[in-house]
Design an enzyme around this catalytic site. Sequence first.
Site, PDB file in Angstrom:
ATOM      1  N   VAL A  17       0.832  -1.212   0.000  1.00 28.58           N
ATOM      2  CA  VAL A  17       0.000   0.000   0.000  1.00 28.58           C
ATOM      3  C   VAL A  17       0.865   1.260   0.000  1.00 28.58           C
ATOM      4  O   VAL A  17       0.665   2.177  -0.797  1.00 28.58           O
ATOM      5  CB  VAL A  17      -0.956   0.013   1.220  1.00 28.58           C
ATOM      6  CG1 VAL A  17      -1.879   1.230   1.145  1.00 28.58           C
ATOM      7  CG2 VAL A  17      -1.771  -1.262   1.284  1.00 28.58           C
ATOM      8  N   LYS A 106      -5.888  -2.153  10.660  1.00 31.81           N
ATOM      9  CA  LYS A 106      -7.051  -2.675  11.397  1.00 31.81           C
ATOM     10  C   LYS A 106      -6.651  -3.391  12.678  1.00 31.81           C
ATOM     11  O   LYS A 106      -7.327  -3.293  13.696  1.00 31.81           O
ATOM     12  CB  LYS A 106      -7.877  -3.611  10.520  1.00 31.81           C
ATOM     13  CG  LYS A 106      -7.096  -4.807   9.975  1.00 31.81           C
ATOM     14  CD  LYS A 106      -7.421  -5.111   8.554  1.00 31.81           C
ATOM     15  CE  LYS A 106      -6.159  -5.416   7.821  1.00 31.81           C
ATOM     16  NZ  LYS A 106      -6.272  -5.420   6.391  1.00 31.81           N
ATOM     17  N   GLU A 191      -2.157 -15.903   2.306  1.00 37.38           N
ATOM     18  CA  GLU A 191      -0.821 -15.928   2.911  1.00 37.38           C
ATOM     19  C   GLU A 191      -0.378 -17.382   3.106  1.00 37.38           C
ATOM     20  O   GLU A 191      -1.212 -18.290   3.182  1.00 37.38           O
ATOM     21  CB  GLU A 191      -0.862 -15.260   4.293  1.00 37.38           C
ATOM     22  CG  GLU A 191      -1.382 -13.843   4.297  1.00 37.38           C
ATOM     23  CD  GLU A 191      -0.334 -12.834   3.863  1.00 37.38           C
ATOM     24  OE1 GLU A 191       0.851 -13.159   3.965  1.00 37.38           O
ATOM     25  OE2 GLU A 191      -0.721 -11.749   3.405  1.00 37.38           O
ATOM     26  N   LYS A 206     -12.076  -6.068  11.688  1.00 33.49           N
ATOM     27  CA  LYS A 206     -12.863  -5.108  10.915  1.00 33.49           C
ATOM     28  C   LYS A 206     -14.258  -4.946  11.523  1.00 33.49           C
ATOM     29  O   LYS A 206     -14.806  -3.842  11.564  1.00 33.49           O
ATOM     30  CB  LYS A 206     -12.945  -5.572   9.460  1.00 33.49           C
ATOM     31  CG  LYS A 206     -11.572  -5.513   8.784  1.00 33.49           C
ATOM     32  CD  LYS A 206     -11.560  -6.278   7.479  1.00 33.49           C
ATOM     33  CE  LYS A 206     -10.238  -6.132   6.748  1.00 33.49           C
ATOM     34  NZ  LYS A 206     -10.141  -7.000   5.571  1.00 33.49           N
TER      35      LYS A 206
HETATM   36  P1  NAP Z   1       3.583  -4.602   3.644  1.00 34.90           P
HETATM   37  O1  NAP Z   1       3.522  -4.823   2.184  1.00 34.90           O
HETATM   38  O2  NAP Z   1       4.010  -5.716   4.526  1.00 34.90           O
HETATM   39  O3  NAP Z   1       4.544  -3.338   3.910  1.00 34.90           O
HETATM   40  C1  NAP Z   1       4.923  -2.938   5.190  1.00 34.90           C
HETATM   41  C2  NAP Z   1       5.918  -1.796   5.056  1.00 34.90           C
HETATM   42  O4  NAP Z   1       6.201  -1.316   6.368  1.00 34.90           O
HETATM   43  C3  NAP Z   1       7.244  -2.191   4.403  1.00 34.90           C
HETATM   44  O5  NAP Z   1       7.676  -1.154   3.553  1.00 34.90           O
HETATM   45  C4  NAP Z   1       8.197  -2.317   5.594  1.00 34.90           C
HETATM   46  O6  NAP Z   1       9.523  -1.943   5.321  1.00 34.90           O
HETATM   47  C5  NAP Z   1       7.606  -1.294   6.553  1.00 34.90           C
HETATM   48  N1  NAP Z   1       7.876  -1.655   7.944  1.00 34.90           N
HETATM   49  C6  NAP Z   1       7.450  -2.748   8.620  1.00 34.90           C
HETATM   50  N2  NAP Z   1       7.913  -2.717   9.878  1.00 34.90           N
HETATM   51  C7  NAP Z   1       8.654  -1.602   9.985  1.00 34.90           C
HETATM   52  C8  NAP Z   1       9.407  -1.029  11.040  1.00 34.90           C
HETATM   53  N3  NAP Z   1       9.520  -1.625  12.208  1.00 34.90           N
HETATM   54  N4  NAP Z   1      10.050   0.140  10.798  1.00 34.90           N
HETATM   55  C9  NAP Z   1       9.973   0.751   9.594  1.00 34.90           C
HETATM   56  N5  NAP Z   1       9.271   0.246   8.545  1.00 34.90           N
HETATM   57  C10 NAP Z   1       8.620  -0.918   8.751  1.00 34.90           C
HETATM   58  O7  NAP Z   1       2.159  -4.108   4.197  1.00 34.90           O
HETATM   59  P2  NAP Z   1       0.906  -3.597   3.357  1.00 34.90           P
HETATM   60  O8  NAP Z   1       0.227  -4.739   2.709  1.00 34.90           O
HETATM   61  O9  NAP Z   1       1.303  -2.436   2.538  1.00 34.90           O
HETATM   62  O10 NAP Z   1      -0.082  -3.112   4.526  1.00 34.90           O
HETATM   63  C11 NAP Z   1       0.152  -1.927   5.234  1.00 34.90           C
HETATM   64  C12 NAP Z   1      -1.040  -1.659   6.152  1.00 34.90           C
HETATM   65  O11 NAP Z   1      -2.216  -1.504   5.346  1.00 34.90           O
HETATM   66  C13 NAP Z   1      -1.359  -2.789   7.128  1.00 34.90           C
HETATM   67  O12 NAP Z   1      -1.828  -2.245   8.341  1.00 34.90           O
HETATM   68  C14 NAP Z   1      -2.483  -3.553   6.446  1.00 34.90           C
HETATM   69  O13 NAP Z   1      -3.325  -4.230   7.353  1.00 34.90           O
HETATM   70  C15 NAP Z   1      -3.218  -2.405   5.789  1.00 34.90           C
HETATM   71  N6  NAP Z   1      -3.997  -2.806   4.615  1.00 34.90           N
HETATM   72  C16 NAP Z   1      -3.404  -3.484   3.601  1.00 34.90           C
HETATM   73  C17 NAP Z   1      -4.149  -3.839   2.498  1.00 34.90           C
HETATM   74  C18 NAP Z   1      -3.528  -4.575   1.343  1.00 34.90           C
HETATM   75  O14 NAP Z   1      -4.232  -4.889   0.377  1.00 34.90           O
HETATM   76  N7  NAP Z   1      -2.235  -4.865   1.375  1.00 34.90           N
HETATM   77  C19 NAP Z   1      -5.519  -3.526   2.451  1.00 34.90           C
HETATM   78  C20 NAP Z   1      -6.112  -2.809   3.513  1.00 34.90           C
HETATM   79  C21 NAP Z   1      -5.332  -2.452   4.586  1.00 34.90           C
HETATM   80  P3  NAP Z   1      10.461  -2.786   4.287  1.00 34.90           P
HETATM   81  O15 NAP Z   1       9.821  -2.560   2.953  1.00 34.90           O
HETATM   82  O16 NAP Z   1      11.789  -2.170   4.388  1.00 34.90           O
HETATM   83  O17 NAP Z   1      10.370  -4.202   4.739  1.00 34.90           O
END
Ligand code: NAP
Length: 441
Positions: A17, A106, A191, A206
């Site tokens: 995201v 969430k 996953e 949610k």
């Molecule tokens: P993701 O792909 O796992 O990305 C997480 C990002 O956060 C990565 O860039 C990671 O860095 C960074 N990160 C994680 N821990 C960190 C830390 N301790 N310090 C600094 N950076 C950190 O997650 P995502 O799918 O984008 O989801 C993000 C949020 O949106 C979550 O809360 C999820 O529930 C919500 N969400 C996601 C979706 C979806 O479709 N994906 C839909 C609705 C809501 P690195 O890149 O360096 O590892």
Amino acid sequence: MTDYRRLRVALLGAGAVGSQVAALLLKHGDELADRAGASLELVGIAVRDVDAPRDVDLPRELFTTDPEPLLVGSDIVIELMGGIEPARTSLLQAINAGADVVTANKALLATHGPEIFEAADQVGAQVYYEAAAAGAIPIIRPLRDSLAGDRVQRIMGIVNGTTNYILDRMDTEGAEFSDVLAQAQSLGYAEADPTADVDGYDAAQKAAILASLAFHTTVPLEAVHREGIRSIDKQMIDDARHAGYVIKLLAVCERLPGDDGWEAISVRVYPALVDRAHPLASVHGANNAVFVQAEAAGNLMFYGAGAGGVQTASAVLGDVVSAARRHIAGGVGVGESTRANLPTVSIGHVTTRYQITLEVDDRPGVLATVAGTLSDGRVSIATVEQTVIDPADAAGQPGPTARLVIGTHKAREQDLSETVQRLAESGVVERVVSVLRVEGD
Ligand code: NAP
């Protein structure tokens, strides 16, 4: 170009995201500035590894592994790291430093929402979280603002795309749960550890967020009754289809009126039978939908992509524009209303219709025994269908076997479960095949 006031925007996380949010913010900066009435300057992106591959090209100089300077010097902080820590501490820090915050987290809001909202109230900041309940689908703002003058009676949501994808393929292709799950994992829809999705944890988070907003009540995650879809097999899907239903994993948030104006709520996640004519029955694949029933507005349905990086980025950027407008307008943020403070009842007090499928001895008097046991247990029968099972399918059974599919009128969950237990011990029931709730009346 209009000379707008400049707002500093910090991004925590550049995964599925976050990387899309950054890309859209940079690509459509001028347009967003016109809409927000402020220039949105992306000042930095905090990640774990600045060299990790990204879904989109982003300027390397924006990346940092040190979020601290971003948290204290920004007007708007967007948290897209996920998980509880360090997301919680970072958001609290940003709020206390005077930023408005945007999050899609969430898991964090369902467990620490009150703490974060309280911190924002204390300093007059605002928390935006449109993407936290149903991805790209606008549902937080409709519940929080558009329906603020109405009374929400019930929400039924398909809020987890992975489980909807699995159940939909089981329904349309006659596939088994384990086969579809394995395929979903290989295609990246599920996953490697599917627990959060298939066991209903994601949907429960949610549901807690939606119920809190809809009923102006803090609903802790522990108050959400949760069942997943692992027990759903091909036979149950076929039986549902035969009876005119489809099985969906639903998040149900319901207002329960009692005597003398007393009210309570029920928040639950479980696989349920939905009539094929109901709008939720036509939500296919990994799509999400939230069906809202409000006293004055009637039935509303919100439908679309419940996940996906770029889709979710749309909802996040809408929040960023709202936060910028608020910053420009000034004044304190408007916190979540929790004044109704309604009690949450346990699942035993909930009333729904049920479909009970039993294998029974096929001999005279059995139907009467089953009907009598249900009646004694305050469970009223609406429909019964009896089919004789082919002896080849009733392996191990000594005599002829029949399958009974019983549809009930509304019954209390506790009465129903005690009655099913008595049926199982009655001596005439060989096997309780399934007990499913029917939702959507
Ligand atoms: P993701 O792909 O796992 O990305 C997480 C990002 O956060 C990565 O860039 C990671 O860095 C960074 N990160 C994680 N821990 C960190 C830390 N301790 N310090 C600094 N950076 C950190 O997650 P995502 O799918 O984008 O989801 C993000 C949020 O949106 C979550 O809360 C999820 O529930 C919500 N969400 C996601 C979706 C979806 O479709 N994906 C839909 C609705 C809501 P690195 O890149 O360096 O590892």
